[in-house]
Design an enzyme around this catalytic site. Sequence first.
Site, PDB file in Angstrom:
ATOM      1  N   GLN A 105       0.817  -1.215   0.000  1.00  0.00           N
ATOM      2  CA  GLN A 105       0.000   0.000   0.000  1.00  0.00           C
ATOM      3  C   GLN A 105       0.856   1.274   0.000  1.00  0.00           C
ATOM      4  OE1 GLN A 105      -3.113   0.650  -0.474  1.00  0.00           O
ATOM      5  NE2 GLN A 105      -3.859  -1.443  -0.583  1.00  0.00           N
ATOM      6  N   SER A 106       2.017   1.226  -0.607  1.00  0.00           N
ATOM      7  CA  SER A 106       2.915   2.396  -0.601  1.00  0.00           C
ATOM      8  C   SER A 106       2.352   3.563  -1.411  1.00  0.00           C
ATOM      9  CB  SER A 106       4.258   1.963  -1.191  1.00  0.00           C
ATOM     10  OG  SER A 106       5.019   3.090  -1.535  1.00  0.00           O
ATOM     11  N   ASN A 107       2.277   4.734  -0.787  1.00  0.00           N
ATOM     12  CA  ASN A 107       1.893   5.965  -1.511  1.00  0.00           C
ATOM     13  C   ASN A 107       2.988   6.342  -2.509  1.00  0.00           C
ATOM     14  OD1 ASN A 107      -0.564   6.621  -0.058  1.00  0.00           O
ATOM     15  ND2 ASN A 107       0.765   6.998   1.698  1.00  0.00           N
TER      16      ASN A 107
END
Length: 342
Positions: A92-94
């Site tokens: 879920q890395s921005n």
Amino acid sequence: MIAAMPLELQERVRARHALDGLPTVALLVQPTPVHEMAALRQALGAGPRLLIKRDDLIGFGFGGNKVRKLALVAARAKEEGCDTLMTTGAVQSNHARVTAAVAAHLGMHCVLVLNGSPPQAPSGNALLDALLGAEIHYVASRTERSVAMGALAERLAERGHRPFVIPLGASTSLGALGYAQAIGELVAQGVVPDVIVHSTSSGGTQAGILAGCAIYDIHPRVVGISADEPPEVLAPFIRTLVEQMGGLLGVPGPALARELEPEVDAAFVGAGYGEPTPASCEAQSLVARTEGVFLDPTYTAKAMAGLIAYVREGRFDDSQTVLFWHTGGLPGLFASTGHPSP
Ligand SMILES: Cc1ncc(COP(=O)(O)O)c(C=O)c1O
């Protein structure tokens, strides 16, 4: 004293000129808005004046702090004739999502090395990575990420590609300069707060803000509320980044970092990175209900929990202006599995 000692006038002028001249991919609509949070202040029973700088509204690729960093880093990749952007993070890395969006925008390929398992039904940032057409490789743990990325980069190069490897969070000296520029933007908006509070994790945002404050000769207290790392790890890293930024701006690094003691508060991490706390949940709903502003669970909710606690504990003076720098991350609100990551 938290901020750096003033640079010499000549050094400041030189650094501002260098910041203005940095090759940039035009991704941002600037300036991002700054507005008063009068209703939040009232809900907290007064205290300091509260402002918010809305980098969640940057727009490109769902916005957030990574866009400012990648505008510079991607320009360097283009200059070097690269055809692929590679980076790493969790599922879920921005940062991974914004890297994939920048690559798509520039007609480049994107390779992401993510720790975690492939989601059955991608949501949040994972869904956006898929829509953006990123090539995703999964590894089991954080510690495997860089080695895997290095090996993939070598393989791509052997096949005639030119990969550009972006370290975690684009928290390199070049990426961090995006936030030194952002301080110039803030000053041009006529906003000079006494305190800046923001989320910190890989350190680039805080390093950029601190360097920018020295360059634009403003001296707010800068409080980084950590999403994961303890101050013993982050503060020296931030200091080193600031020193390196000097080299890119033609001013002596030690002068830019002079007397700099980055303030990092890890008291709001709770059970761990990405794990909600009662205070972060309260911050999310209080800010939504008073201001109509959303906070992401992993970064900005915890940073706001810190700001709220400081106000309640009387750790700011009522005469001060405290600016909360919203660093984005909103796709994390729609993640059904896993936790957002730098
Ligand atoms: C939404 C958001 N806010 C804050 C941060 C922290 O910024 P930095 O990694 O530059 O410390 C990150 C990334 O780690 C992020 O995604």
